[in-house]
Enzyme design. Structure first.
Site, PDB file in Angstrom:
ATOM      1  CB  CYS A  57      57.023  99.873  17.377  1.00  0.00           C
ATOM      2  SG  CYS A  57      56.370 101.431  17.996  1.00  0.00           S
ATOM      3  CB  CYS A  60      55.256  99.528  20.536  1.00  0.00           C
ATOM      4  SG  CYS A  60      54.442 100.211  19.086  1.00  0.00           S
TER       5      CYS A  60
END
Length: 137
Positions: A57, A60
């Site tokens: 991600c 992230c």
């Protein structure tokens, strides 16, 4: 504590290994370790921030260093990291719709939530919960 490095896959370029957990962030790899950390937080009257994240991600990866810095800045709060792929069933039980998702927990119960890699909002919420909870010296 310690570091959690992104797993390298055959098609990954090793230059892209990203540190997702360092500082005072504790990686949760099992439901049992989750339960132990929540019990510990309850006993120590600590707020828990659980970051449900994924190694693939982009947002992230962007917020991970900031999350780690916050874990050092706010030692009275327990910072956890849950990889949604490693603990898929557990993450599903938390109804994760997007990563990263941050849950703010007191006594094991959700008191706040933040979806997305919004650094100012994350710190704002941390300041609020940090001010509300009495600190043990």
């Amino acid at each position: 504590m310690g570091n959690c490095l992104r797993k390298a896959h055959a098609d990954d370029d090793s230059d892209h290994i990203v540190e997702l957990a360092s500082g005072n962030v504790q990686l949760i790899t099992t439901k049992e370790s989750w339960d132990q950390k929540l019990d510990q937080a309850r006993k120590e009257s600590k707020i828990v921030i659980a970051n449900f994240s994924a190694t693939w991600c982009g947002p992230c990866k962007v917020i991970a260093p900031h999350y780690c810095e916050l874990s050092v800045k706010y030692p009275s709060i327990m910072f956890l990291l849950v990889d949604v792929d490693e603990l898929a069933d557990f993450s599903t039980s938390w109804d994760i719709k997007a990563t990263p998702t941050f849950f703010f927990l007191k006594d094991g119960k959700e008191v706040d939530k933040l979806v997305g890699a919004n650094k100012p909002e994350l710190e704002k919420k941390i300041v609020v919960v940090n001010d509300v909870v009495p600190h043990k010296q």
